[in-house]
Design a protein around this motif. Structure first.
Motif, PDB file in Angstrom:
ATOM      1  N   LEU A  22       0.826  -1.211   0.000  1.00  0.00           N
ATOM      2  CA  LEU A  22       0.000   0.000   0.000  1.00  0.00           C
ATOM      3  C   LEU A  22       0.859   1.261   0.000  1.00  0.00           C
ATOM      4  O   LEU A  22       0.512   2.257  -0.647  1.00  0.00           O
ATOM      5  CB  LEU A  22      -0.958  -0.006   1.190  1.00  0.00           C
ATOM      6  CG  LEU A  22      -2.071  -1.055   1.151  1.00  0.00           C
ATOM      7  CD1 LEU A  22      -2.910  -0.991   2.427  1.00  0.00           C
ATOM      8  CD2 LEU A  22      -2.937  -0.922  -0.081  1.00  0.00           C
ATOM      9  N   ASP A  52      -5.175  -5.193  -7.636  1.00  0.00           N
ATOM     10  CA  ASP A  52      -6.252  -5.591  -6.721  1.00  0.00           C
ATOM     11  C   ASP A  52      -6.051  -7.020  -6.232  1.00  0.00           C
ATOM     12  O   ASP A  52      -6.360  -7.352  -5.090  1.00  0.00           O
ATOM     13  CB  ASP A  52      -7.620  -5.451  -7.395  1.00  0.00           C
ATOM     14  CG  ASP A  52      -8.068  -4.005  -7.509  1.00  0.00           C
ATOM     15  OD1 ASP A  52      -7.409  -3.123  -6.926  1.00  0.00           O
ATOM     16  OD2 ASP A  52      -9.084  -3.757  -8.194  1.00  0.00           O
ATOM     17  N   ALA A  55      -3.577  -6.962  -3.480  1.00  0.00           N
ATOM     18  CA  ALA A  55      -4.190  -6.425  -2.261  1.00  0.00           C
ATOM     19  C   ALA A  55      -4.980  -7.521  -1.540  1.00  0.00           C
ATOM     20  O   ALA A  55      -4.870  -7.678  -0.315  1.00  0.00           O
ATOM     21  CB  ALA A  55      -5.089  -5.237  -2.592  1.00  0.00           C
ATOM     22  N   THR A  96     -11.526  -0.075   1.811  1.00  0.00           N
ATOM     23  CA  THR A  96     -11.361  -0.690   0.497  1.00  0.00           C
ATOM     24  C   THR A  96     -12.720  -0.996  -0.125  1.00  0.00           C
ATOM     25  O   THR A  96     -12.965  -0.671  -1.291  1.00  0.00           O
ATOM     26  CB  THR A  96     -10.521  -1.979   0.609  1.00  0.00           C
ATOM     27  OG1 THR A  96      -9.228  -1.637   1.139  1.00  0.00           O
ATOM     28  CG2 THR A  96     -10.343  -2.658  -0.733  1.00  0.00           C
ATOM     29  N   ASN A 100     -12.596   2.599  -2.126  1.00  0.00           N
ATOM     30  CA  ASN A 100     -11.646   2.316  -3.196  1.00  0.00           C
ATOM     31  C   ASN A 100     -12.180   1.370  -4.277  1.00  0.00           C
ATOM     32  O   ASN A 100     -12.006   1.648  -5.468  1.00  0.00           O
ATOM     33  CB  ASN A 100     -10.330   1.784  -2.615  1.00  0.00           C
ATOM     34  CG  ASN A 100      -9.641   2.832  -1.776  1.00  0.00           C
ATOM     35  OD1 ASN A 100      -9.803   2.854  -0.572  1.00  0.00           O
ATOM     36  ND2 ASN A 100      -8.894   3.722  -2.407  1.00  0.00           N
ATOM     37  N   LEU A 101     -12.809   0.271  -3.895  1.00  0.00           N
ATOM     38  CA  LEU A 101     -13.292  -0.672  -4.915  1.00  0.00           C
ATOM     39  C   LEU A 101     -14.372  -0.081  -5.820  1.00  0.00           C
ATOM     40  O   LEU A 101     -14.313  -0.298  -7.043  1.00  0.00           O
ATOM     41  CB  LEU A 101     -13.769  -1.973  -4.270  1.00  0.00           C
ATOM     42  CG  LEU A 101     -12.657  -2.925  -3.841  1.00  0.00           C
ATOM     43  CD1 LEU A 101     -13.228  -4.189  -3.220  1.00  0.00           C
ATOM     44  CD2 LEU A 101     -11.736  -3.267  -4.995  1.00  0.00           C
ATOM     45  N   HIS A 130      -7.071   5.983   0.190  1.00  0.00           N
ATOM     46  CA  HIS A 130      -5.896   5.110   0.133  1.00  0.00           C
ATOM     47  C   HIS A 130      -4.844   5.529   1.155  1.00  0.00           C
ATOM     48  O   HIS A 130      -4.216   4.672   1.786  1.00  0.00           O
ATOM     49  CB  HIS A 130      -5.296   5.096  -1.278  1.00  0.00           C
ATOM     50  CG  HIS A 130      -4.151   4.164  -1.400  1.00  0.00           C
ATOM     51  ND1 HIS A 130      -4.314   2.801  -1.408  1.00  0.00           N
ATOM     52  CD2 HIS A 130      -2.815   4.395  -1.469  1.00  0.00           C
ATOM     53  CE1 HIS A 130      -3.118   2.220  -1.498  1.00  0.00           C
ATOM     54  NE2 HIS A 130      -2.200   3.178  -1.523  1.00  0.00           N
ATOM     55  N   ARG A 133      -6.042   4.247   4.521  1.00  0.00           N
ATOM     56  CA  ARG A 133      -5.888   2.799   4.689  1.00  0.00           C
ATOM     57  C   ARG A 133      -4.417   2.392   4.720  1.00  0.00           C
ATOM     58  O   ARG A 133      -4.050   1.444   5.404  1.00  0.00           O
ATOM     59  CB  ARG A 133      -6.694   2.021   3.648  1.00  0.00           C
ATOM     60  CG  ARG A 133      -6.185   2.071   2.254  1.00  0.00           C
ATOM     61  CD  ARG A 133      -7.095   1.301   1.312  1.00  0.00           C
ATOM     62  NE  ARG A 133      -6.569   1.385  -0.042  1.00  0.00           N
ATOM     63  CZ  ARG A 133      -6.907   0.575  -1.008  1.00  0.00           C
ATOM     64  NH1 ARG A 133      -7.790  -0.383  -0.799  1.00  0.00           N
ATOM     65  NH2 ARG A 133      -6.388   0.712  -2.206  1.00  0.00           N
TER      66      ARG A 133
END
Length: 176
Positions: A22, A52, A55, A96, A100-101, A130, A133
């Motif tokens: 990250l 992704d 992650a 996330t 983010n997603l 981001h 996180r």
């Protein structure tokens, strides 16, 4: 005890990999702030190709291993550090999923030659989430590292002391 060692190791490694990953993405994203929408969109489309998956491959094992570690250390002094680390990792997962997603999914349909008019607003929202996180993942890793007992602490916990000359003494009385 063996399960605890494996859970601690897996938790530390996966949380560390997640934090490093990250952080790398954050550095890349911040580097893109000086470029126009075409360059930003092209790089985002490349990022979205496989990052992704990385992650997921680091976050989910970190969550699972930390939850197992919490179960194993629930009655110890380090449980609160493990609870904090797990809470931080849950925060990473929540951001996330919530921020983010959905943005990633939307960006998959962007045209690099004609980014949407609000691309900077979308970029900023994604980057702020981001950054939060990433900070949470790094803190989770640090907290897990702080919760790791040092070897000397483990020896004392078992009732073993190291004497001069490398001799060991356990709870029994040693006679000369």
């Amino acid at each position: 005890m063996i399960t605890t060692k494996y859970a601690r190791f897996a938790s530390l490694v996966c949380a560390g990999l997640l934090a490093g990953f990250l952080t790398s993405v954050l550095v890349l994203e911040l580097s893109l702030r000086g470029f126009d929408g075409t360059v930003y969109t092209q790089v985002r489309l490349v990022e979205l190709d496989s990052l992704d998956k990385l992650a997921v491959a680091t976050l989910l094992p970190a969550l699972i291993a930390t939850a197992v570690l919490l179960r194993q250390t629930y009655r110890t002094d380090t449980r609160w550090l493990t609870v904090a680390a797990l809470a931080l990792l849950v925060l990473v997962l929540g951001l996330t999923l919530i921020v983010n997603l959905p943005i990633n999914s939307d960006q998959l349909h962007w045209n690099a030659q004609a980014p949407p008019a609000n691309w900077t607003d979308v970029r900023d929202r994604w980057q702020i989430a981001h950054a939060v996180r990433t900070t949470a993942a790094v803190l989770a890793f640090v907290v897990l590292a702080l919760a790791t007992p040092l070897p000397s602490t483990q020896s004392r916990a078992r009732g073993t002391r190291t004497l001069t000359g490398g001799q060991r003494m356990t709870g029994r009385i040693m006679r000369g």
